[in-house]
Design an enzyme around this catalytic site. Structure first.
Site, PDB file in Angstrom:
ATOM      1  N   ALA A 161       0.800  -1.237   0.000  1.00  0.00           N
ATOM      2  CA  ALA A 161       0.000   0.000   0.000  1.00  0.00           C
ATOM      3  C   ALA A 161       0.832   1.287   0.000  1.00  0.00           C
ATOM      4  O   ALA A 161       0.270   2.373   0.111  1.00  0.00           O
ATOM      5  CB  ALA A 161      -1.014   0.040   1.141  1.00  0.00           C
ATOM      6  N   ALA A 162       2.162   1.173  -0.152  1.00  0.00           N
ATOM      7  CA  ALA A 162       2.966   2.403  -0.263  1.00  0.00           C
ATOM      8  C   ALA A 162       2.514   3.178  -1.510  1.00  0.00           C
ATOM      9  O   ALA A 162       2.380   4.405  -1.482  1.00  0.00           O
ATOM     10  CB  ALA A 162       4.447   2.065  -0.349  1.00  0.00           C
ATOM     11  N   GLY A 163       2.252   2.455  -2.595  1.00  0.00           N
ATOM     12  CA  GLY A 163       1.771   3.100  -3.824  1.00  0.00           C
ATOM     13  C   GLY A 163       0.396   3.727  -3.616  1.00  0.00           C
ATOM     14  O   GLY A 163       0.082   4.777  -4.189  1.00  0.00           O
ATOM     15  N   ASP A 164      -0.416   3.094  -2.791  1.00  0.00           N
ATOM     16  CA  ASP A 164      -1.757   3.641  -2.524  1.00  0.00           C
ATOM     17  C   ASP A 164      -1.653   4.917  -1.688  1.00  0.00           C
ATOM     18  O   ASP A 164      -2.385   5.884  -1.919  1.00  0.00           O
ATOM     19  CB  ASP A 164      -2.618   2.600  -1.796  1.00  0.00           C
ATOM     20  CG  ASP A 164      -2.807   1.354  -2.648  1.00  0.00           C
ATOM     21  OD1 ASP A 164      -2.809   1.480  -3.888  1.00  0.00           O
ATOM     22  OD2 ASP A 164      -2.931   0.258  -2.074  1.00  0.00           O
TER      23      ASP A 164
HETATM   24  O1  RIB Z   1      -1.795  -1.961  -3.121  1.00  0.00           O
HETATM   25  C1  RIB Z   1      -2.000  -2.865  -2.075  1.00  0.00           C
HETATM   26  C2  RIB Z   1      -3.260  -3.628  -2.273  1.00  0.00           C
HETATM   27  O2  RIB Z   1      -3.133  -4.435  -3.405  1.00  0.00           O
HETATM   28  C3  RIB Z   1      -3.597  -4.567  -1.140  1.00  0.00           C
HETATM   29  O3  RIB Z   1      -4.357  -3.948  -0.127  1.00  0.00           O
HETATM   30  C4  RIB Z   1      -4.315  -5.698  -1.829  1.00  0.00           C
HETATM   31  O4  RIB Z   1      -5.676  -5.735  -1.562  1.00  0.00           O
HETATM   32  C5  RIB Z   1      -4.021  -5.528  -3.310  1.00  0.00           C
HETATM   33  O5  RIB Z   1      -5.123  -5.189  -3.962  1.00  0.00           O
END
Ligand code: RIB
Length: 315
Positions: free
Chosen positions: A251-254
């Site tokens: 989730a660093a990209g998120d």
């Molecule tokens: O970017 C991380 C996410 O990628 C995770 O939370 C997982 O659900 C995948 O979709």
């Protein structure tokens, strides 16, 4: 559209997953069994994560997507709402399981993910059509590729003018040549995704190909090396990342994309990218997807510490 940049309105159309996270001493090779360490369930999904990332920083965020009619669906909706995201348009898909991501995280904090789409696969063009008016009113539209590509394509084509600023995180990487790339303002691949999307091993060539195809800006995320901004008529510009002790890069990209969407209205890309990099770096210091996404206070404190040591952006 609102004008102030402290509380921009952001629409996220994307996935909602339950993450089953297993810590492993190292990644298994095909056919091998590796003894896992800690196991945890965390709310995740790139769409939900990016929505939560922007909301924790103070944006007014609405998430559009689907969960299954299983216990995970209830937990996922609770988690999203608990982070201040408007989940009123997230639908529960009858007879379908929620999206599930099986994630291995190794001792270096790197991850490998196997994704079962579940209800995310039912986020179809009809769903988007039902919500198009509200989605189009946002300042920023944030998209990823964990819902059907056909839906992303339809949404981009149907967006009326004036449309929101569109940021597409092309993850997981797919062939984007069928999409109306002119409708994408900012594409945020990581280095691996960039070469797959543009079918070129050389980053500069790949980014230029995307710019020539109509994307306005390409921001390539480079993990601990920061990010590189490509735009037409200028040399690529590298932005460094602050040093952190990363324990889980999930989730660093998120965090990066959510922070970019929050930071951009009212700021230039040059100002917003370092903020997004800092949010991404901070997310690697805590385990799990949504649990790791920084709050405004956390990001402020981190940037203050960074500024004390070296040049870091002011929020
Ligand atoms: O970017 C991380 C996410 O990628 C995770 O939370 C997982 O659900 C995948 O979709």
């Amino acid at each position: 559209m609102s004008t102030g940049h402290d509380r921009p309105s952001i629409a996220v159309v994307g996935s909602v997953n339950m993450d089953l996270v297993v810590e492993v001493p190292r990644m298994p090779t095909p056919g091998e069994t590796v003894q896992g360490l800690d196991v945890a369930f965390h709310p995740g999904g790139k769409g939900a994560n990016q929505a939560v990332a922007a909301a924790r920083l103070g944006a007014d965020v609405s998430l559009y997507g689907k969960v299954g009619d299983d216990p995970f669906g209830v937990r996922l909706l609770d988690a999203i709402r608990g982070s201040g995201v408007d989940a009123g348009h997230v639908e529960i898909e009858d007879g379908t399981a929620s999206g599930l991501a099986s994630i291995w995280v190794d001792a270096a904090g790197e991850n490998a993910i196997v994704l079962a789409a579940g209800a995310n696969g039912s986020v179809d063009t009809k769903y988007v059509e039902r919500h198009l008016d509200r989605i189009s009113e946002a300042d920023v539209l944030l998209l990823q590729l964990e819902i059907p590509l056909e839906t992303v394509d339809f949404l981009l084509r149907e967006l009326p003018a004036p449309r929101p600023l569109v940021i597409l995180d092309p993850a997981p990487a797919q062939d984007l040549s069928s999409l109306p790339l002119l409708k994408i303002d900012i594409l945020t691949p990581n280095a691996h995704e960039l070469t797959i999307i543009a079918r070129s091993r050389e980053a500069g060539t790949a980014a230029q190909h995307l710019l020539d195809s109509g994307v306005t800006d390409v921001v390539v995320t480079l993990g601990a090396d920061g990010a590189e901004w490509h735009t037409s008529g200028r040399s690529p510009r590298r932005f460094p990342a602050p040093h952190v002790d990363a324990i889980d890069t999930t989730a660093a990209g998120d965090a990066f994309n959510g922070a970019l969407a929050w930071a951009l209205p009212g700021r230039s890309l040059e100002e917003a990218i370092p903020v997004a990099i800092a949010a991404g770096a901070l997310a690697t210091t805590i385990r799990g997807a949504q649990p790791s996404l920084p709050t405004r206070e956390g990001l402020d404190a981190f940037l203050r510490e960074e500024r004390a040591g070296r040049d870091a952006p002011e929020l």
